[in-house]
Design an enzyme around this catalytic site. Sequence first.
Site, PDB file in Angstrom:
ATOM      1  N   VAL A  91       0.853  -1.195   0.000  1.00 54.81           N
ATOM      2  CA  VAL A  91       0.000   0.000   0.000  1.00 54.81           C
ATOM      3  C   VAL A  91       0.892   1.250   0.000  1.00 54.81           C
ATOM      4  O   VAL A  91       0.422   2.346   0.268  1.00 54.81           O
ATOM      5  CB  VAL A  91      -0.968   0.030   1.211  1.00 54.81           C
ATOM      6  CG1 VAL A  91      -2.015  -1.069   1.096  1.00 54.81           C
ATOM      7  CG2 VAL A  91      -0.213  -0.091   2.543  1.00 54.81           C
ATOM      8  N   ARG A 107       4.246   2.436  -2.357  1.00 52.47           N
ATOM      9  CA  ARG A 107       4.439   2.965  -3.702  1.00 52.47           C
ATOM     10  C   ARG A 107       4.867   1.833  -4.627  1.00 52.47           C
ATOM     11  O   ARG A 107       5.658   0.973  -4.242  1.00 52.47           O
ATOM     12  CB  ARG A 107       5.528   4.051  -3.700  1.00 52.47           C
ATOM     13  CG  ARG A 107       5.048   5.400  -3.188  1.00 52.47           C
ATOM     14  CD  ARG A 107       4.082   6.056  -4.188  1.00 52.47           C
ATOM     15  NE  ARG A 107       3.589   7.341  -3.735  1.00 52.47           N
ATOM     16  CZ  ARG A 107       2.417   7.554  -3.117  1.00 52.47           C
ATOM     17  NH1 ARG A 107       1.601   6.550  -2.846  1.00 52.47           N
ATOM     18  NH2 ARG A 107       2.054   8.767  -2.783  1.00 52.47           N
ATOM     19  N   ASP A 156      -1.788  -2.576  -4.361  1.00 49.78           N
ATOM     20  CA  ASP A 156      -2.706  -1.438  -4.508  1.00 49.78           C
ATOM     21  C   ASP A 156      -2.048  -0.298  -5.274  1.00 49.78           C
ATOM     22  O   ASP A 156      -2.708   0.657  -5.648  1.00 49.78           O
ATOM     23  CB  ASP A 156      -3.148  -0.950  -3.120  1.00 49.78           C
ATOM     24  CG  ASP A 156      -4.252   0.096  -3.202  1.00 49.78           C
ATOM     25  OD1 ASP A 156      -5.206  -0.125  -3.977  1.00 49.78           O
ATOM     26  OD2 ASP A 156      -4.158   1.135  -2.519  1.00 49.78           O
ATOM     27  N   GLU A 194       0.572   4.301 -13.004  1.00 42.81           N
ATOM     28  CA  GLU A 194      -0.866   4.216 -12.734  1.00 42.81           C
ATOM     29  C   GLU A 194      -1.598   5.171 -13.669  1.00 42.81           C
ATOM     30  O   GLU A 194      -1.092   6.268 -13.909  1.00 42.81           O
ATOM     31  CB  GLU A 194      -1.152   4.603 -11.276  1.00 42.81           C
ATOM     32  CG  GLU A 194      -0.560   3.607 -10.292  1.00 42.81           C
ATOM     33  CD  GLU A 194      -0.805   3.988  -8.834  1.00 42.81           C
ATOM     34  OE1 GLU A 194      -1.552   4.950  -8.572  1.00 42.81           O
ATOM     35  OE2 GLU A 194      -0.247   3.327  -7.951  1.00 42.81           O
ATOM     36  N   HIS A 216      -5.387   1.512  -6.381  1.00 44.38           N
ATOM     37  CA  HIS A 216      -4.860   2.548  -5.485  1.00 44.38           C
ATOM     38  C   HIS A 216      -5.998   3.143  -4.638  1.00 44.38           C
ATOM     39  O   HIS A 216      -6.244   4.347  -4.644  1.00 44.38           O
ATOM     40  CB  HIS A 216      -4.149   3.649  -6.298  1.00 44.38           C
ATOM     41  CG  HIS A 216      -3.232   4.495  -5.467  1.00 44.38           C
ATOM     42  ND1 HIS A 216      -2.047   5.026  -5.949  1.00 44.38           N
ATOM     43  CD2 HIS A 216      -3.311   4.920  -4.185  1.00 44.38           C
ATOM     44  CE1 HIS A 216      -1.446   5.735  -4.997  1.00 44.38           C
ATOM     45  NE2 HIS A 216      -2.213   5.681  -3.915  1.00 44.38           N
ATOM     46  N   SER A 263      -6.506   1.990  -1.240  1.00 47.20           N
ATOM     47  CA  SER A 263      -6.402   1.554   0.162  1.00 47.20           C
ATOM     48  C   SER A 263      -6.478   2.724   1.146  1.00 47.20           C
ATOM     49  O   SER A 263      -6.788   2.523   2.313  1.00 47.20           O
ATOM     50  CB  SER A 263      -5.109   0.768   0.388  1.00 47.20           C
ATOM     51  OG  SER A 263      -3.998   1.570   0.070  1.00 47.20           O
TER      52      SER A 263
END
Length: 314
Positions: free
Chosen positions: A227, A229, A253, A258, A277, A279
Amino acid sequence: MPKLAVIHHRHEDWVAALSEAEPRLEIRGWHPREAMAADPDWLAQAEALFTWRFPEGFLARMPKLHWIQNGGAGVDHLVHHPEIGPEVLITRADGQFGLWMARYVCGHLLAEAQRLNACHAAQLESRWEGKLLPEDLSGQIALVVGFGRIGRQIGRALRELGLEVHGIVRTARSDDEFPLHGLADLSQHLPSARLLVLCAPLTEATRGMVDARLLSQGHPGLTLINVGRGDQVVEPDLLDALDEGRLGRAVLDVFSVEPLAAESPLWRHPKITLTPHHSGPSTPRAMIPDLLDNLRRYAEGRSLVETVDRVRGY
Ligand code: OXD
């Protein structure tokens, strides 16, 4: 109160929430796409900026800028930003991330330990699987890399589930609640770990830390939950480790790029659970208390909290 500019893709929500919480605030907001067309006279007088990302060249419009309040916990996109002068103070905000991420980590771990997929598959076939026992997590070791407010909250939640939690920090130090080991010793602890959670800031020390060398100490019973990077994990090395049994499962996550490209092999790997992403959602409701505290401190000339050390990187 400082004049606060908001450059954010959800600027309307932030401006409404902040103005309601502190009516004395002089605040105006723009979407990052509209920022270059924002009122130049107003911006030229504004001292504070709330943002996550702003367009290239934008800060030249804010010659009085003194303080950037980041709209989240991670500041890796800001610390080395060439447009942010050394005189500008950066603060971070993690709102309720600790709580959200603790739920995320425990949720994914428990889904596995309680064998929810297998139970569901058996149910679909009206099959009574008497031998389908949950895994006993008591005394199993969880390593949490990054042990600030967020990591500690995740650690406490895992401890409540019965795991033995160890924090991994830059340099080992003593702590009243948990054993804390230095990052350099992570590989030494991996063979006995059931769970490896990454929730550290992205710095030169943590970039690429989960690589083939580290994972050579892993085993098929190890679950990785990231969670933090995406760039903290070397994705090809992760895939090799999953295929070769040096890692049992990965819950990701965050990703190097991204949104994750549709052609990424991560999407379809049977031992990976992937989420977008989500969380630690940065909602105004969760963040306003942190932001208001700093706005009031700034207005009263007191020192701000959650300030970023740009040399350290977080
Ligand atoms: C953060 C995030 O705030 O990743 O760092 O959302």
